[in-house]
Design a protein around this motif. Structure first.
Motif, mmCIF file in Angstrom:
data_model
loop_
_atom_site.group_PDB
_atom_site.id
_atom_site.type_symbol
_atom_site.label_atom_id
_atom_site.label_comp_id
_atom_site.label_asym_id
_atom_site.label_seq_id
_atom_site.Cartn_x
_atom_site.Cartn_y
_atom_site.Cartn_z
ATOM 1 N N MET A 34 0.798 -1.210 0.000
ATOM 2 C CA MET A 34 0.000 0.000 0.000
ATOM 3 C C MET A 34 0.839 1.272 0.000
ATOM 4 N N GLU A 35 2.055 1.238 0.593
ATOM 5 C CA GLU A 35 2.916 2.414 0.552
ATOM 6 C C GLU A 35 3.395 2.667 -0.877
ATOM 7 N N GLY A 36 3.740 1.601 -1.586
ATOM 8 C CA GLY A 36 4.114 1.756 -2.980
ATOM 9 C C GLY A 36 2.947 2.237 -3.821
ATOM 10 N N PHE A 37 1.750 1.821 -3.431
ATOM 11 C CA PHE A 37 0.540 2.262 -4.113
ATOM 12 C C PHE A 37 0.399 3.780 -4.005
ATOM 13 N N ALA A 38 0.770 4.340 -2.849
ATOM 14 C CA ALA A 38 0.720 5.788 -2.668
ATOM 15 C C ALA A 38 1.667 6.489 -3.630
ATOM 16 N N HIS A 39 2.856 5.919 -3.840
ATOM 17 C CA HIS A 39 3.807 6.506 -4.785
ATOM 18 C C HIS A 39 3.235 6.493 -6.202
ATOM 19 N N LYS A 87 -9.589 16.064 -4.363
ATOM 20 C CA LYS A 87 -8.399 15.638 -5.114
ATOM 21 C C LYS A 87 -7.325 15.283 -4.085
ATOM 22 N N LEU A 88 -6.863 14.045 -4.101
ATOM 23 C CA LEU A 88 -5.969 13.540 -3.067
ATOM 24 C C LEU A 88 -4.637 13.102 -3.650
ATOM 25 N N ASN A 89 -3.530 13.413 -2.937
ATOM 26 C CA ASN A 89 -2.245 12.837 -3.308
ATOM 27 C C ASN A 89 -2.142 11.436 -2.703
ATOM 28 N N GLY A 90 -0.994 10.796 -2.892
ATOM 29 C CA GLY A 90 -0.862 9.406 -2.462
ATOM 30 C C GLY A 90 -1.052 9.209 -0.972
ATOM 31 N N ASP A 91 -0.375 10.026 -0.156
ATOM 32 C CA ASP A 91 -0.488 9.869 1.298
ATOM 33 C C ASP A 91 -1.913 10.111 1.781
ATOM 34 N N LEU A 92 -2.557 11.150 1.243
ATOM 35 C CA LEU A 92 -3.929 11.437 1.666
ATOM 36 C C LEU A 92 -4.899 10.366 1.176
ATOM 37 N N ALA A 93 -4.628 9.799 0.004
ATOM 38 C CA ALA A 93 -5.481 8.729 -0.511
ATOM 39 C C ALA A 93 -5.439 7.516 0.419
ATOM 40 N N LEU A 94 -4.242 7.195 0.942
ATOM 41 C CA LEU A 94 -4.149 6.076 1.878
ATOM 42 C C LEU A 94 -4.907 6.382 3.163
ATOM 43 N N LEU A 95 -4.766 7.601 3.684
ATOM 44 C CA LEU A 95 -5.515 7.974 4.880
ATOM 45 C C LEU A 95 -7.014 7.873 4.626
ATOM 46 N N TYR A 96 -7.453 8.409 3.497
ATOM 47 C CA TYR A 96 -8.867 8.390 3.134
ATOM 48 C C TYR A 96 -9.403 6.963 3.086
#
Length: 319
Positions: free
Chosen positions: A161-166, A195-204
């Motif tokens: 999932m961290e790579g998914f954020a990248h 509109k979300l970046n990778g880190d915010l998308a994971l939090l969301y």
């Protein structure tokens, strides 16, 4: 359903191999890079054949998977979104099952809630289904999912999932439609389009305790994020960015889908599958030894099993 999103999902079964296999129509011009990435993410597991207790679920003939695909057999995929941690292989934070049937031109898609209580196959315990990966990796997780569904699974895709954020950052972020405002991870997520970046998308995608639907609500947000990534990947035409995506895939994804199988999915399956039917597994919460579990009844498991069996039946075609 937008055509780009549909083609992406079909291309990899759950969504990420398509970035390597067919990004924006340009990736096949980067054949060498695509094959290199496909070889890097390919990780076979100990071959096992799950035999269902249901006599109507036939065991597939002992043929190479590629031969089955060329004959347009239906197939199943389990996608494991893994939250890895330092000195810990992590747990399968997300489990999504897809049943693909080209003759019916459809895909059946559903999450297995992470807190579902079930027998962990090969570990001799009964626990939350997401613990199977922590105990025994991909093989134990796949075997446990098969036992829970009483249905064989052909392929797996494991996603860090961290790579998914990248990947999300490389794609320029994702757009979601948040049904209600909430605060999570020191960030306020307002209601409505975001509109979300990778880190915010994971939090969301991770919040669940403030969601009225609990884990089901989180599952829905995780599916939304994955679908947006798939849709965005097919709109990319920048060769440099595509190469970055391929590199990130190599670091973040493992699967037992071979390069030749990916090509077959893209060339022979994607245009025939127009319908994606999403269902949810329901259950009731229960505290057992001070641990909260989702208890899925025998009747509910039988319902999901029957849906799988009907979807995979080659004797029935879509009307």
């Amino acid at each position: 359903m937008k055509r780009g999103w549909r083609r992406a999902l079909i291309g990899i079964g759950a969504g990420l191999v398509v970035v390597a296999a067919g990004t924006g129509g340009y990736a096949w011009h980067l054949y060498g890079s695509v094959k290199e990435t496909a070889d890097k993410i390919y990780e076979p597991i100990q071959p096992t054949v799950y035999v269902s207790k249901d006599p109507e679920v036939t065991v597939k003939p002992q043929q190479a998977a590629q031969a089955l695909i060329e004959k347009r057999h239906p197939f199943t995929v389990v996608v494991m979104g893994v939250d890895e941690r330092e000195n810990d292989k992590g747990r399968s934070d997300t489990l999504i099952v897809l049943a693909v049937n080209p003759e019916k031109k459809s895909i059946l898609m559903f999450n297995i809630p992470r807190d579902t209580r079930t027998e962990i196959i090969g570990h001799g315990t009964t626990d939350k289904i997401n613990h199977a990966y922590a105990f025994g990796g991909v093989s134990m997780a796949k075997n446990t999912v098969e036992h829970f569904l009483d249905y064989p699974i052909d392929y797996y895709i494991r996603i860090n999932m961290e790579g998914f954020a990248h990947l999300i950052d490389i794609l320029g972020g994702v757009e979601v439609n948040n049904p209600f405002a909430f605060y999570y991870g020191e960030h306020q997520f307002d209601q409505g389009p975001l509109k979300l970046n990778g880190d915010l998308a994971l939090l969301y995608s991770r919040m669940r305790y403030d969601d009225p639907r609990g884990d089901l609500g989180r599952n829905a947000r995780q599916r939304e994020i994955m679908m947006e990534v798939m849709k965005s990947s097919l709109q990319f035409s920048n060769i440099t960015q595509i190469q970055k995506i391929l590199k990130e895939l190599g670091n973040s994804v493992k699967t037992n889908i071979t390069f030749d199988e990916m090509k077959t999915f893209m060339s022979d399956y994607r245009e025939d599958l127009g319908n994606i039917n999403t269902v949810e597994i329901s259950g009731s919460g229960s505290m057992i030894n001070k641990i909260w579990y989702l208890i899925v009844s025998k009747e509910e498991k039988e319902r999901i099993h029957e849906l799988l069996k009907e979807q995979m039946d080659t004797n029935q075609t879509a009307s």
